[in-house]
Motif scaffolding. Structure first.
Motif, PDB file in Angstrom:
ATOM      1  N   TRP A   1      41.813   3.169  39.551  1.00  0.00           N
ATOM      2  CA  TRP A   1      42.349   2.818  38.222  1.00  0.00           C
ATOM      3  C   TRP A   1      43.259   1.582  38.293  1.00  0.00           C
ATOM      4  N   LYS A   2      44.101   1.546  39.304  1.00  0.00           N
ATOM      5  CA  LYS A   2      44.970   0.395  39.623  1.00  0.00           C
ATOM      6  C   LYS A   2      46.094   0.131  38.615  1.00  0.00           C
ATOM      7  N   GLY A   3      46.245   0.986  37.606  1.00  0.00           N
ATOM      8  CA  GLY A   3      47.198   0.708  36.528  1.00  0.00           C
ATOM      9  C   GLY A   3      48.661   0.652  36.956  1.00  0.00           C
ATOM     10  N   PHE A   4      48.954   1.151  38.148  1.00  0.00           N
ATOM     11  CA  PHE A   4      50.340   1.149  38.650  1.00  0.00           C
ATOM     12  C   PHE A   4      50.587   0.005  39.634  1.00  0.00           C
ATOM     13  N   LYS A   5      49.547  -0.803  39.912  1.00  0.00           N
ATOM     14  CA  LYS A   5      49.651  -1.808  40.988  1.00  0.00           C
ATOM     15  C   LYS A   5      50.231  -3.107  40.444  1.00  0.00           C
ATOM     16  N   TYR A   6      51.529  -3.037  40.099  1.00  0.00           N
ATOM     17  CA  TYR A   6      52.206  -4.180  39.476  1.00  0.00           C
ATOM     18  C   TYR A   6      52.243  -5.396  40.396  1.00  0.00           C
ATOM     19  N   TRP A   7      51.948  -5.176  41.680  1.00  0.00           N
ATOM     20  CA  TRP A   7      52.016  -6.263  42.659  1.00  0.00           C
ATOM     21  C   TRP A   7      50.713  -7.070  42.725  1.00  0.00           C
ATOM     22  N   ARG A   8      49.711  -6.628  41.943  1.00  0.00           N
ATOM     23  CA  ARG A   8      48.419  -7.331  41.974  1.00  0.00           C
ATOM     24  C   ARG A   8      48.192  -8.111  40.694  1.00  0.00           C
ATOM     25  N   HIS A   9      47.380  -9.175  40.818  1.00  0.00           N
ATOM     26  CA  HIS A   9      46.992  -9.915  39.623  1.00  0.00           C
ATOM     27  C   HIS A   9      45.886  -9.139  38.897  1.00  0.00           C
ATOM     28  N   ASN A  10      44.885  -8.731  39.660  1.00  0.00           N
ATOM     29  CA  ASN A  10      43.745  -8.040  39.030  1.00  0.00           C
ATOM     30  C   ASN A  10      43.943  -6.524  39.094  1.00  0.00           C
ATOM     31  N   THR A  11      44.159  -5.920  37.936  1.00  0.00           N
ATOM     32  CA  THR A  11      44.297  -4.443  37.914  1.00  0.00           C
ATOM     33  C   THR A  11      43.215  -3.830  37.017  1.00  0.00           C
ATOM     34  N   ILE A  12      42.086  -4.547  36.927  1.00  0.00           N
ATOM     35  CA  ILE A  12      40.995  -4.003  36.102  1.00  0.00           C
ATOM     36  C   ILE A  12      40.169  -3.036  36.942  1.00  0.00           C
ATOM     37  N   PRO A  13      40.045  -1.783  36.492  1.00  0.00           N
ATOM     38  CA  PRO A  13      39.277  -0.829  37.299  1.00  0.00           C
ATOM     39  C   PRO A  13      37.775  -1.047  37.192  1.00  0.00           C
ATOM     40  N   ASN A  14      37.063  -0.679  38.247  1.00  0.00           N
ATOM     41  CA  ASN A  14      35.612  -0.578  38.165  1.00  0.00           C
ATOM     42  C   ASN A  14      35.336   0.787  37.536  1.00  0.00           C
TER      43      ASN A  14
END
Ligand SMILES: O=c1ccn([C@H]2C[C@H](O)[C@@H](COP(=O)(O)OP(=O)(O)OP(=O)(O)O)O2)c(=O)[nH]1
Length: 166
Positions: free
Chosen positions: A47-60
């Motif tokens: 999901w990546k929704g908590f990964k504030y350290w990344r630019h791309n947080t769009i889930p597959n």
């Protein structure tokens, strides 16, 4: 969402896994619970929704759904082990539009409810846990038709894996 049908498919799969691996189903509760926590974590990682350290947080979305479906398998399986299927069929709500779109709160509530169910094994806590997983899947934007189809597909794969000696 035909929860009764999914419980039946889940029961057949669990029986097949236990027979194939020569296991007593009553000994699997703790492993199943740990497996569920791992699968939920794998879903969140996708999901990546908590990964504030990344630019791309769009889930597959396909991979996210796959991980949620694995979580769903183990949640149904825990309900079967405790004989809580009918209570779940009677009370779980598959809402169309959830009023609470705070996915992060739902995630934290889910972890809490899995742990609480593990400690108490009570029907009330099972229903809280299952309803929270259902709400999370809803909040993440999946339609129940696609969830049911994805469940049936993975259930088939899980059966095949046993036949093939996974
Ligand atoms: O008693 C059981 C045990 C497992 N499963 C299902 C849940 C899930 O759908 C699959 C196990 O997860 P997965 O497919 O991710 O397997 P893995 O061995 O963890 O694979 P990977 O390492 O690719 O994540 O088996 C059940 O339904 N009942």
């Amino acid at each position: 969402m035909n929860l009764r049908k999914l419980f039946e498919l889940q029961r057949d799969l669990d029986i097949s896994i236990a027979l194939d691996k020569n296991l007593d189903p009553s000994t699997l509760f703790t492993d199943k619970l740990i497996g569920l926590l791992v699968e939920i974590s794998e879903a969140l990682n996708e999901w990546k929704g908590f990964k504030y350290w990344r630019h791309n947080t769009i889930p597959n979305k396909d991979e996210l759904l796959e991980e949620l479906i694995d979580s769903f398998h183990l949640t149904l399986s825990l309900g079967i082990d405790m004989n809580y299927e009918q209570k779940a069929i009677d009370s779980i709500e598959f809402r169309d539009n959830d009023f609470d779109l705070n996915i992060k709160s739902t995630v934290l509530a889910l972890f809490h409810r899995v742990s609480t169910f593990g400690l108490t094994r009570s029907v009330g806590n099972y229903l809280y846990m299952l309803q929270t997983l259902v709400d999370l899947i809803q909040d993440l934007g999946f339609e129940w038709e696609e969830v049911e189809a994805a469940y049936e597909n993975k259930n088939r794969i899980n059966h095949l894996r046993q036949v093939e000696g996974y």
